[in-house]
Write a protein that holds these residues in place. Structure first.
Motif, PDB file in Angstrom:
ATOM      1  N   CYS A  36       0.822  -1.215   0.000  1.00 58.29           N
ATOM      2  CA  CYS A  36       0.000   0.000   0.000  1.00 58.29           C
ATOM      3  C   CYS A  36       0.852   1.259   0.000  1.00 58.29           C
ATOM      4  O   CYS A  36       1.838   1.367   0.726  1.00 58.29           O
ATOM      5  N   SER A  37       0.404   2.239  -0.792  1.00 58.15           N
ATOM      6  CA  SER A  37       0.899   3.617  -0.652  1.00 58.15           C
ATOM      7  C   SER A  37       0.135   4.259   0.507  1.00 58.15           C
ATOM      8  O   SER A  37      -0.665   3.596   1.162  1.00 58.15           O
ATOM      9  N   ALA A  38       0.345   5.551   0.691  1.00 59.34           N
ATOM     10  CA  ALA A  38      -0.395   6.275   1.728  1.00 59.34           C
ATOM     11  C   ALA A  38      -1.702   6.811   1.154  1.00 59.34           C
ATOM     12  O   ALA A  38      -1.819   6.970  -0.069  1.00 59.34           O
ATOM     13  N   LEU A  39      -2.671   7.087   2.028  1.00 60.17           N
ATOM     14  CA  LEU A  39      -3.951   7.663   1.575  1.00 60.17           C
ATOM     15  C   LEU A  39      -3.685   8.802   0.598  1.00 60.17           C
ATOM     16  O   LEU A  39      -2.925   9.716   0.898  1.00 60.17           O
ATOM     17  N   THR A  47      -5.332  17.006  -0.427  1.00 61.49           N
ATOM     18  CA  THR A  47      -3.881  16.874  -0.252  1.00 61.49           C
ATOM     19  C   THR A  47      -3.547  15.425   0.109  1.00 61.49           C
ATOM     20  O   THR A  47      -4.224  14.818   0.931  1.00 61.49           O
ATOM     21  N   LYS A  48      -2.494  14.908  -0.517  1.00 63.32           N
ATOM     22  CA  LYS A  48      -2.049  13.553  -0.202  1.00 63.32           C
ATOM     23  C   LYS A  48      -1.464  13.515   1.207  1.00 63.32           C
ATOM     24  O   LYS A  48      -0.788  14.471   1.612  1.00 63.32           O
ATOM     25  N   ILE A  49      -1.663  12.413   1.884  1.00 62.91           N
ATOM     26  CA  ILE A  49      -1.091  12.267   3.229  1.00 62.91           C
ATOM     27  C   ILE A  49       0.429  12.457   3.196  1.00 62.91           C
ATOM     28  O   ILE A  49       1.010  13.110   4.070  1.00 62.91           O
ATOM     29  N   THR A  50       1.079  11.905   2.177  1.00 64.67           N
ATOM     30  CA  THR A  50       2.542  12.046   2.108  1.00 64.67           C
ATOM     31  C   THR A  50       2.940  13.519   2.055  1.00 64.67           C
ATOM     32  O   THR A  50       3.886  13.936   2.724  1.00 64.67           O
ATOM     33  N   ASP A  51       2.203  14.299   1.267  1.00 64.05           N
ATOM     34  CA  ASP A  51       2.537  15.723   1.180  1.00 64.05           C
ATOM     35  C   ASP A  51       2.310  16.414   2.534  1.00 64.05           C
ATOM     36  O   ASP A  51       3.109  17.248   2.961  1.00 64.05           O
ATOM     37  N   GLY A 114       2.887   7.568   6.714  1.00 63.88           N
ATOM     38  CA  GLY A 114       1.709   7.573   5.840  1.00 63.88           C
ATOM     39  C   GLY A 114       1.426   6.168   5.339  1.00 63.88           C
ATOM     40  O   GLY A 114       0.308   5.632   5.475  1.00 63.88           O
ATOM     41  N   GLU A 115       2.447   5.536   4.776  1.00 61.63           N
ATOM     42  CA  GLU A 115       2.304   4.161   4.274  1.00 61.63           C
ATOM     43  C   GLU A 115       2.060   3.195   5.435  1.00 61.63           C
ATOM     44  O   GLU A 115       1.282   2.258   5.327  1.00 61.63           O
ATOM     45  N   TYR A 116       2.758   3.465   6.554  1.00 61.15           N
ATOM     46  CA  TYR A 116       2.673   2.569   7.717  1.00 61.15           C
ATOM     47  C   TYR A 116       1.234   2.481   8.225  1.00 61.15           C
ATOM     48  O   TYR A 116       0.657   1.399   8.353  1.00 61.15           O
ATOM     49  N   GLY A 168       4.474   0.393   1.359  1.00 64.32           N
ATOM     50  CA  GLY A 168       5.456   0.712   0.325  1.00 64.32           C
ATOM     51  C   GLY A 168       6.327   1.876   0.761  1.00 64.32           C
ATOM     52  O   GLY A 168       6.165   2.428   1.855  1.00 64.32           O
ATOM     53  N   PHE A 169       7.311   2.225  -0.094  1.00 64.98           N
ATOM     54  CA  PHE A 169       8.002   3.515   0.002  1.00 64.98           C
ATOM     55  C   PHE A 169       9.152   3.581   1.006  1.00 64.98           C
ATOM     56  O   PHE A 169       9.856   4.554   1.063  1.00 64.98           O
ATOM     57  N   TYR A 170       9.330   2.552   1.845  1.00 63.44           N
ATOM     58  CA  TYR A 170      10.466   2.639   2.778  1.00 63.44           C
ATOM     59  C   TYR A 170      10.984   1.267   3.167  1.00 63.44           C
ATOM     60  O   TYR A 170      10.353   0.243   2.930  1.00 63.44           O
ATOM     61  N   SER A 182      12.654   7.183  -3.128  1.00 62.75           N
ATOM     62  CA  SER A 182      12.276   8.481  -3.692  1.00 62.75           C
ATOM     63  C   SER A 182      10.770   8.508  -3.968  1.00 62.75           C
ATOM     64  O   SER A 182      10.105   7.469  -3.930  1.00 62.75           O
ATOM     65  N   ARG A 183      10.238   9.696  -4.261  1.00 67.68           N
ATOM     66  CA  ARG A 183       8.782   9.854  -4.406  1.00 67.68           C
ATOM     67  C   ARG A 183       8.216   8.837  -5.390  1.00 67.68           C
ATOM     68  O   ARG A 183       8.822   8.540  -6.416  1.00 67.68           O
ATOM     69  N   GLY A 184       7.056   8.304  -5.065  1.00 69.32           N
ATOM     70  CA  GLY A 184       6.447   7.282  -5.913  1.00 69.32           C
ATOM     71  C   GLY A 184       7.057   5.900  -5.688  1.00 69.32           C
ATOM     72  O   GLY A 184       6.782   4.956  -6.433  1.00 69.32           O
ATOM     73  N   GLY A 185       7.874   5.772  -4.642  1.00 68.41           N
ATOM     74  CA  GLY A 185       8.676   4.560  -4.453  1.00 68.41           C
ATOM     75  C   GLY A 185       7.911   3.300  -4.077  1.00 68.41           C
ATOM     76  O   GLY A 185       8.495   2.201  -4.085  1.00 68.41           O
ATOM     77  N   SER A 186       6.630   3.400  -3.757  1.00 67.78           N
ATOM     78  CA  SER A 186       5.889   2.158  -3.446  1.00 67.78           C
ATOM     79  C   SER A 186       5.859   1.226  -4.657  1.00 67.78           C
ATOM     80  O   SER A 186       5.784   0.006  -4.500  1.00 67.78           O
ATOM     81  N   ASP A 187       5.913   1.812  -5.845  1.00 67.76           N
ATOM     82  CA  ASP A 187       6.009   0.991  -7.064  1.00 67.76           C
ATOM     83  C   ASP A 187       7.235   0.081  -6.989  1.00 67.76           C
ATOM     84  O   ASP A 187       7.205  -1.077  -7.393  1.00 67.76           O
ATOM     85  N   VAL A 188       8.314   0.657  -6.480  1.00 72.07           N
ATOM     86  CA  VAL A 188       9.577  -0.091  -6.411  1.00 72.07           C
ATOM     87  C   VAL A 188       9.486  -1.161  -5.318  1.00 72.07           C
ATOM     88  O   VAL A 188       9.943  -2.293  -5.498  1.00 72.07           O
TER      89      VAL A 188
HETATM   90  N1  ASP Z   1       3.276   8.072  -0.912  1.00 78.95           N
HETATM   91  C1  ASP Z   1       4.525   8.236  -1.589  1.00 78.95           C
HETATM   92  C2  ASP Z   1       4.444   9.399  -2.556  1.00 78.95           C
HETATM   93  O1  ASP Z   1       3.458  10.099  -2.597  1.00 78.95           O
HETATM   94  C3  ASP Z   1       5.016   6.984  -2.227  1.00 78.95           C
HETATM   95  C4  ASP Z   1       4.099   6.357  -3.228  1.00 78.95           C
HETATM   96  O2  ASP Z   1       2.920   6.687  -3.293  1.00 78.95           O
HETATM   97  O3  ASP Z   1       4.573   5.512  -3.972  1.00 78.95           O
HETATM   98  O4  ASP Z   1       5.395   9.653  -3.246  1.00 78.95           O
END
Ligand code: ASP
Length: 434
Positions: A36-39, A47-51, A114-116, A168-170, A182-188
């Motif tokens: 999972c990414s963050a909400l 606004t995204k939780i990560t932001d 956020g992801e946690y 994801g993401f960490y 890095s940003r978007g890292g849950s894909d990785v």
């Molecule tokens: N939540 C993180 C971001 O906004 C990671 C992700 O969504 O992959 O970058």
């Protein structure tokens, strides 16, 4: 057969989206590892939780009052829990996080929450075991993934619990401190997990039904791509198509695990398959992408073609300024070096001076170049594609400034004036893809 299934922030923005995710996961027993990414945003003004977490961190760091931001975070997490009607004392976890907030809190740690917390919610909702990414993805102190340790951690967790949710993401350094990707890292993260368990497919769920053959901001209703090779995807992403985090393909590519991009809001749509070999030959061109803001250093010197080492000398000047070179189209006594505009922002005049001095050549700069890539594995060894490109651009009175084709014949890069960029993409899409 095992599927690793990753959901992005837009698939996790509210209880309704969580319900869609649950249906998707439980409708296929192979979906045993969920990332999972963050909400994410509920609408475009949200606004995204990560932001929010990044903003919270900045407030803490500069000792600015942060109560409003904290309230927004708190309300969103508690709200989703309430709407889902699950038994999870998220207030307790939020309070203990609040107790940790201070000026020196690590940004990586705070943002990873956020992801946690999102994954904790999802694990309770799915009734899957929550496994912290800190205990799975382990990085050396130099930031490189410890692949062996990560693989054994992931296998052990999967064997122990069978069905797991992983944020994801960490991951973590050897001492356990959180390391953010890095940003978007849950894909990785999803890709790494898929590799560790040798999944049969890595599903990446977002809010679009696969990769589009062109930017929908430029082309109306572009087709979704059914199949694309990793190499084609790399070309399109490099040229600006924003699809997946750019490092996503590397872990799964080595085992040829297909990535299936799917839409949480339209789960029956097959989406896009990304893999080493594709069998679909119905399209000659897979997709078109492009970027503006390149510039070209045009270098001319009589009898240059007789001077061995001329090109090397020119390129070493770019190396000295740490500028990455995109293309080097050449004539007999002239060539140009095409680079990204931003990379020479601070050194363009120094570069011209040094090139003139080193080479004894005439050097001029052509600003405002846009590059457009026509990408397609089915173009290789086929005649007529360039003819079609020239015919199309000629009919639109668009001047081609440069042309490059890699040896794999996977892509044809066309350089045009930036003012012609949008028209070029539109015209080529209509002629080659539609
Ligand atoms: N939540 C993180 C971001 O906004 C990671 C992700 O969504 O992959 O970058």
């Amino acid at each position: 057969m095992l599927t690793v299934t990753k959901f992005g922030g837009s698939s996790l923005s509210c209880a309704t989206q969580f319900a869609k995710v649950k249906n998707i996961v439980l409708s296929d027993p192979k979906r045993k590892i969920v990332v999972c990414s963050a909400l994410g945003k509920r609408d475009k003004n949200d606004t995204k939780i990560t932001d929010l977490l990044y903003i919270l961190h900045a407030h803490l760091k500069y000792s600015v009052p942060y109560a409003d931001i904290w309230d927004m975070l708190y309300t969103r997490f508690v709200g989703v829990r309430d709407e889902l009607g699950i038994e999870y004392d998220i207030e307790k976890d939020l309070e203990s996080l609040k107790a940790e907030l201070n000026k020196n809190i690590s940004q990586d740690y705070l943002v990873s929450r956020g992801e946690y917390l999102t994954s904790l919610l999802m694990s309770r909702y799915l009734n899957y075991k929550f496994v912290d990414a800190r205990d799975l993805l382990r990085f050396n102190f130099d930031g490189k993934l410890d692949e062996k340790l990560t693989e054994s951690n992931v296998k052990a967790a999967f064997n122990a619990y069978g069905s797991i949710v992983v944020p994801g993401f960490y991951g973590a350094y050897p001492n356990g401190t959180v390391k953010l990707l890095s940003r978007g890292g849950s894909d990785v993260t999803g890709s790494i997990l898929a590799k560790c368990v040798n999944a049969s497919v890595y599903e990446n769920w977002t809010d679009v039904s696969g990769i589009l053959a062109a930017d929908p901001k430029l082309v109306s209703n572009p087709k979704a791509i059914k199949e694309i090779t990793y190499a084609e995807l790399r070309e399109l992403s490099y040229m600006g198509a924003s699809v997946l985090h750019e490092e996503t393909v590397f872990p799964v590519q080595s085992l040829n695990i297909p990535i299936n991009l799917k839409n949480t809001n339209e789960p029956d749509n097959p989406g896009t398959f990304i893999q080493n070999e594709c069998t679909d030959t119905s399209n000659i061109v897979t997709g078109i992408a492009g970027k503006k803001d390149f510039l070209s250093f045009n270098i001319q010197k009589d009898h240059m073609s007789n001077e061995v080492g001329f090109l090397r000398k020119a390129l070493s000047v770019f190396e000295k300024y740490d500028v990455s070179v995109e293309h080097v189209p050449s004539g007999i006594d002239s060539f140009s070096v095409v680079v990204g505009g931003a990379s020479v922002e601070k050194c363009r005049y120094e570069l011209v001076t040094d090139l003139k001095k080193e080479l004894g050549a005439n050097v001029s700069i052509d600003d405002n170049i846009a590059l457009v890539a026509v990408v397609g594995r089915n173009m290789a060894k086929r005649s007529g594609v360039c003819a079609k490109i020239f015919e199309t651009l000629g009919a639109q009175k668009i001047n081609v400034k440069l042309l490059a084709q890699g040896p794999s014949e996977l892509n044809i890069i066309i350089g045009v004036d930036s003012k012609d960029y949008e028209e070029t993409i539109k015209a080529l899409y209509e002629a080659l893809v539609r």
